[in-house]
Design an enzyme around this catalytic site. Structure first.
Site, PDB file in Angstrom:
ATOM      1  N   PHE A   1       0.850  -1.203   0.000  1.00  0.00           N
ATOM      2  CA  PHE A   1       0.000   0.000   0.000  1.00  0.00           C
ATOM      3  C   PHE A   1       0.872   1.233   0.000  1.00  0.00           C
ATOM      4  CE2 PHE A   1      -2.373   3.568   1.485  1.00  0.00           C
ATOM      5  CZ  PHE A   1      -3.622   3.403   0.904  1.00  0.00           C
TER       6      PHE A   1
ATOM      7  N   ASP B   1       9.920   1.997   1.421  1.00  0.00           N
ATOM      8  CA  ASP B   1       8.863   2.939   1.765  1.00  0.00           C
ATOM      9  C   ASP B   1       8.733   2.951   3.286  1.00  0.00           C
ATOM     10  OD1 ASP B   1       6.610   4.358   2.275  1.00  0.00           O
ATOM     11  OD2 ASP B   1       5.299   3.244   0.924  1.00  0.00           O
TER      12      ASP B   1
ATOM     13  N   LYS C   1       4.062  11.232   6.586  1.00  0.00           N
ATOM     14  CA  LYS C   1       3.308  11.155   7.842  1.00  0.00           C
ATOM     15  C   LYS C   1       3.924  11.982   8.971  1.00  0.00           C
ATOM     16  CE  LYS C   1       1.253   6.660   6.731  1.00  0.00           C
ATOM     17  NZ  LYS C   1      -0.160   6.948   6.550  1.00  0.00           N
TER      18      LYS C   1
END
Ligand code: IF1
Length: 418
Positions: free
Chosen positions: A154, A241, A270
């Site tokens: 994802f 990632d 984030k």
């Protein structure tokens, strides 16, 4: 109070929350299915709903709020800089960009950084950079570059992210995706890795060191090392990632640090902003990052002065408050306590640092348990029918964790008795 919008019955956990939920359903697209709480305030590890009910936030905005809600230092940086200079675009230099880039490079140990906004943009940029590196450095023939991803990955919802996904929820009816030359191999499968990487047109292997959306899937010991080894052997860029796993979440600065492995490219996002605004980054060494020349990439907001100041504050907080060590210590405590709960209802507890999940044995019921926990004062979100993810802010103390564990345990007993 119960009401109906478009045939949907609204039951709010937050007292008086129906009116807010109804309005969202009426005017907003229905691309989410939130827990029925309506929040209006956050401080540290807690959030409050519009009726004043207090909750532990064990989602922390999908790990974007590692430093805790509305951290005073990050808030101050945001407020002060927003009154001075928020946005210049990259058409001009600004007095904060170089400093922030230097801080990012030195903190994570790379030559160069590209600042972007959303995490998706960072991974998207990593795809572009690694493809161009493939053509200009590795010598892949024009338009032949292959990018390898993992099953259940994802990294967002852009067209490229959808094209690299094996989850129909992400890609159904959003095609066509032809011509991307993306390959999806099983995660944590070394047998699948070598053939994919050895093919001569492979530019990059892009993966999460611990898969988040997949349900906090921790690969077998030695996987990261082997990925590094094979990427080096076949001259393929190892792209980690770390948007969710990075910045202390797993009890190390980067999840790749668990195996002492240095990827060629990392993506961050984030909590790079402590949750204040979308800030992301791609880091790599000169040989890779220098493929970007004027005109090849950019964005209106990437690297803006406000983002720079916020990034600096957010990284300082991680260091000053020893959040990485705390994540490791309190995370260990959480897993130890939760593992005592493994039995009839819970089949597995897994994770690293403060990125954890448990699996419900029956294969369902995660939603009902999350509703129960919310009623009891703790917010967490299911991923899939039977997995609940626990990712509180990294500032959580052991005392607070004890209190939270009581709520979780009590809720588990209550749902079983219903
Ligand atoms: C949503 C999950 C978390 C990410 C990794 C890139 C991005 C993400 C490893 C893109 C984003 C999100 C976004 C959020 C749900 C969420 C999520 F449940 F899907 F898996 F965090 F756990 N790489 N993760 O996890 O970053 O562009 O969103 O800033 O609903 O999309 P973004």
């Amino acid at each position: 109070m119960l009401s109906k919008v478009l045939g949907r019955r609204i039951v709010s956990i937050t007292k008086g929350g129906e009116v807010f939920i109804e309005r969202e359903l009426k005017y907003g697209t229905h691309n989410y299915h939130p827990l029925p709480v309506v929040l209006e305030k956050g401080q540290g590890v807690h959030v409050w709903d519009v009726a004043g009910k207090k909750y532990f936030d064990f989602l922390a905005a999908y790990s974007a709020v590692n430093q805790g809600h509305c951290h005073p230092k990050i808030t101050q940086a945001l407020v002060e800089q927003s009154q001075k200079l928020a946005l210049t675009s990259r058409a001009f230099h600004n007095n904060l960009l170089g400093d922030t880039e230097e801080l990012l490079c030195k903190t994570f140990g790379y030559d160069k950084v590209l600042m972007m906004n959303a995490g998706t943009e960072a991974v998207e940029a990593a795809v572009k950079i690694s493809r161009r590196w493939g053509y200009e450095v590795k010598g892949i023939p024009p338009n032949q570059a292959k990018t390898v991803f993992c099953s259940s990955n994802f990294w967002g919802r852009s067209i490229a992210a959808c094209a690299s996904s094996d989850d129909p929820e992400r890609y159904k009816n959003f095609g066509p995706f032809g011509g991307m030359n993306f390959q999806i191999i099983p995660y944590d499968d070394l047998d699948a890795l070598e053939p994919a990487l050895s093919s001569k047109n492979t530019a990059a292997f892009i993966f999460e060191p611990i898969q988040g959306e997949a349900g906090v899937v921790v690969p077998q010991a030695g996987y990261l090392k082997k990925v590094r080894e094979l990427c080096s052997k076949y001259n393929v860029l190892m792209v980690a990632d770390e948007i969710q796993t990075g910045i202390g979440r797993t009890g190390k600065m980067l999840a790749c640090d668990w195996e002492g492995v240095r990827p060629d490219i990392i993506t961050l996002g984030k909590s790079l902003s402590g949750g204040m605004m979308p800030i992301s980054a791609v880091l790599g060494d000169n040989e890779v990052m220098d493929v970007l020349i004027p005109g090849s990439h950019g964005s209106t907001f990437g690297g803006n002065p406000l983002a720079c100041k916020v990034t600096q504050a957010a990284l300082e907080v991680v260091k000053e408050e020893n959040l990485i060590e705390n994540a490791e210590k309190v995370g260990e405590f959480f897993r130890k306590e939760m593992k005592k709960q493994v039995g009839q209802f819970i089949s597995e507890v897994r994770g690293r640092g403060l990125m954890n999940a448990f699996v419900i044995r029956s294969g369902q019921g995660a939603w009902d348990l999350c509703v129960k926990m919310a009623k009891n004062g703790l917010l967490a979100k299911p991923t899939h029918e039977n997995i609940i993810r626990f990712t509180p802010p990294l500032i959580i103390t052991k005392e607070q964790m004890k209190e939270a564990l009581e709520i979780i345990k009590k809720s588990v007993i209550e749902v079983q008795n219903e």
